[in-house]
Motif scaffolding. Sequence first.
Motif, PDB file in Angstrom:
ATOM      1  N   TRP A   1     -98.001  38.225  15.007  1.00 19.41           N
ATOM      2  CA  TRP A   1     -97.832  38.620  16.408  1.00 19.41           C
ATOM      3  C   TRP A   1     -99.185  38.968  17.035  1.00 19.41           C
ATOM      4  CZ3 TRP A   1     -95.525  38.294  20.734  1.00 19.41           C
ATOM      5  CH2 TRP A   1     -95.726  39.239  21.723  1.00 19.41           C
ATOM      6  N   TYR A   2    -100.010  39.737  16.324  1.00 21.47           N
ATOM      7  CA  TYR A   2    -101.321  40.111  16.847  1.00 21.47           C
ATOM      8  C   TYR A   2    -102.209  38.879  17.021  1.00 21.47           C
ATOM      9  CZ  TYR A   2    -105.940  42.153  17.272  1.00 21.47           C
ATOM     10  OH  TYR A   2    -107.196  42.479  17.727  1.00 21.47           O
ATOM     11  N   SER A   3    -102.192  37.990  16.057  1.00 21.15           N
ATOM     12  CA  SER A   3    -103.004  36.773  16.141  1.00 21.15           C
ATOM     13  C   SER A   3    -102.590  35.907  17.320  1.00 21.15           C
ATOM     14  CB  SER A   3    -102.885  35.955  14.858  1.00 21.15           C
ATOM     15  OG  SER A   3    -103.375  36.681  13.771  1.00 21.15           O
ATOM     16  N   PHE A   4    -101.285  35.768  17.527  1.00 23.07           N
ATOM     17  CA  PHE A   4    -100.793  34.988  18.654  1.00 23.07           C
ATOM     18  C   PHE A   4    -101.180  35.635  19.981  1.00 23.07           C
ATOM     19  CE2 PHE A   4     -97.519  34.112  21.845  1.00 23.07           C
ATOM     20  CZ  PHE A   4     -97.657  32.736  21.945  1.00 23.07           C
ATOM     21  N   ALA A   5    -101.006  36.939  20.090  1.00 24.29           N
ATOM     22  CA  ALA A   5    -101.351  37.644  21.328  1.00 24.29           C
ATOM     23  C   ALA A   5    -102.849  37.542  21.619  1.00 24.29           C
ATOM     24  CB  ALA A   5    -100.919  39.102  21.248  1.00 24.29           C
ATOM     25  N   TYR A   6    -103.683  37.707  20.595  1.00 25.91           N
ATOM     26  CA  TYR A   6    -105.138  37.609  20.755  1.00 25.91           C
ATOM     27  C   TYR A   6    -105.529  36.221  21.256  1.00 25.91           C
ATOM     28  CZ  TYR A   6    -110.081  37.998  19.360  1.00 25.91           C
ATOM     29  OH  TYR A   6    -111.452  38.014  19.347  1.00 25.91           O
ATOM     30  N   TYR A   7    -104.975  35.208  20.635  1.00 23.58           N
ATOM     31  CA  TYR A   7    -105.239  33.824  21.020  1.00 23.58           C
ATOM     32  C   TYR A   7    -104.750  33.559  22.442  1.00 23.58           C
ATOM     33  CZ  TYR A   7    -105.330  28.746  20.403  1.00 23.58           C
ATOM     34  OH  TYR A   7    -105.577  27.406  20.533  1.00 23.58           O
ATOM     35  N   PHE A   8    -103.527  33.994  22.749  1.00 24.45           N
ATOM     36  CA  PHE A   8    -102.923  33.781  24.063  1.00 24.45           C
ATOM     37  C   PHE A   8    -103.737  34.450  25.173  1.00 24.45           C
ATOM     38  CE2 PHE A   8     -99.978  34.913  27.479  1.00 24.45           C
ATOM     39  CZ  PHE A   8     -99.413  33.676  27.751  1.00 24.45           C
ATOM     40  N   ILE A   9    -104.191  35.657  24.952  1.00 28.23           N
ATOM     41  CA  ILE A   9    -104.979  36.378  25.964  1.00 28.23           C
ATOM     42  C   ILE A   9    -106.308  35.674  26.208  1.00 28.23           C
ATOM     43  CG2 ILE A   9    -106.244  38.535  26.373  1.00 28.23           C
ATOM     44  CD1 ILE A   9    -103.831  39.964  25.038  1.00 28.23           C
ATOM     45  N   TRP A  10    -106.991  35.253  25.160  1.00 24.62           N
ATOM     46  CA  TRP A  10    -108.277  34.562  25.326  1.00 24.62           C
ATOM     47  C   TRP A  10    -108.097  33.241  26.068  1.00 24.62           C
ATOM     48  CZ3 TRP A  10    -113.405  35.369  24.698  1.00 24.62           C
ATOM     49  CH2 TRP A  10    -113.785  36.564  24.093  1.00 24.62           C
ATOM     50  N   ILE A  11    -107.105  32.476  25.701  1.00 31.20           N
ATOM     51  CA  ILE A  11    -106.879  31.175  26.342  1.00 31.20           C
ATOM     52  C   ILE A  11    -106.494  31.375  27.805  1.00 31.20           C
ATOM     53  CG2 ILE A  11    -105.482  29.070  26.313  1.00 31.20           C
ATOM     54  CD1 ILE A  11    -107.502  29.449  23.980  1.00 31.20           C
ATOM     55  N   THR A  12    -105.632  32.338  28.082  1.00 28.00           N
ATOM     56  CA  THR A  12    -105.204  32.597  29.448  1.00 28.00           C
ATOM     57  C   THR A  12    -106.357  33.086  30.314  1.00 28.00           C
ATOM     58  OG1 THR A  12    -102.977  33.094  28.635  1.00 28.00           O
ATOM     59  CG2 THR A  12    -103.537  33.864  30.851  1.00 28.00           C
ATOM     60  N   ALA A  13    -107.177  33.988  29.778  1.00 27.07           N
ATOM     61  CA  ALA A  13    -108.321  34.494  30.550  1.00 27.07           C
ATOM     62  C   ALA A  13    -109.322  33.384  30.829  1.00 27.07           C
ATOM     63  CB  ALA A  13    -108.988  35.643  29.804  1.00 27.07           C
ATOM     64  N   THR A  14    -109.585  32.542  29.857  1.00 28.61           N
ATOM     65  CA  THR A  14    -110.513  31.426  30.049  1.00 28.61           C
ATOM     66  C   THR A  14    -109.962  30.433  31.073  1.00 28.61           C
ATOM     67  OG1 THR A  14    -111.237  31.688  27.762  1.00 28.61           O
ATOM     68  CG2 THR A  14    -111.843  29.648  28.859  1.00 28.61           C
TER      69      THR A  14
END
Length: 166
Positions: free
Chosen positions: A95-108
Amino acid sequence: MLIERMILVAMWLFGIVGFILFIPRKDWRRGLFAFLMFQAIIWLCDMPSFQFGLLSAPVREFPKATDLPVTIDYLFYPALFSIFYVNKKVRASLWYSFAYYFIWITATTLFDSMLEKYTGLLEYKLLTWYGMWIYIGFLFYTSEICCNWFYKDKSHYKQNERGETS
């Protein structure tokens, strides 16, 4: 045109200063490798997308040399990926890995969409913001897989009961 040049200078400053400040000194080698890996992959992917008209860069550094935005593709996004890669938790929950990835991709993607909407640095031709989200996600994921393979990151491989990787 002046605002675009100021944004490019800000990207250069953030890319260099961000690399120095947000990557611990002991991880600079790992960050530099991630930086170069992302550059290689984005070059392979952006060359056809700009050539076939999915994207364009009306304002760019070398207009007679290439159609690619050099600062965005070869400094800013690779610096973001290297910060992402070095600071991710290796043994985090799914869950943490997915959220971290999702936040970075969305912000970029959000930053990229703002560049497209308010400046002349990028122009989406056949691509939409969600297509760009998928594209940036693909770039980050592919670069991460290649970096993990190079470092043979054992946390991403299945381990047997003796601790040996299979």
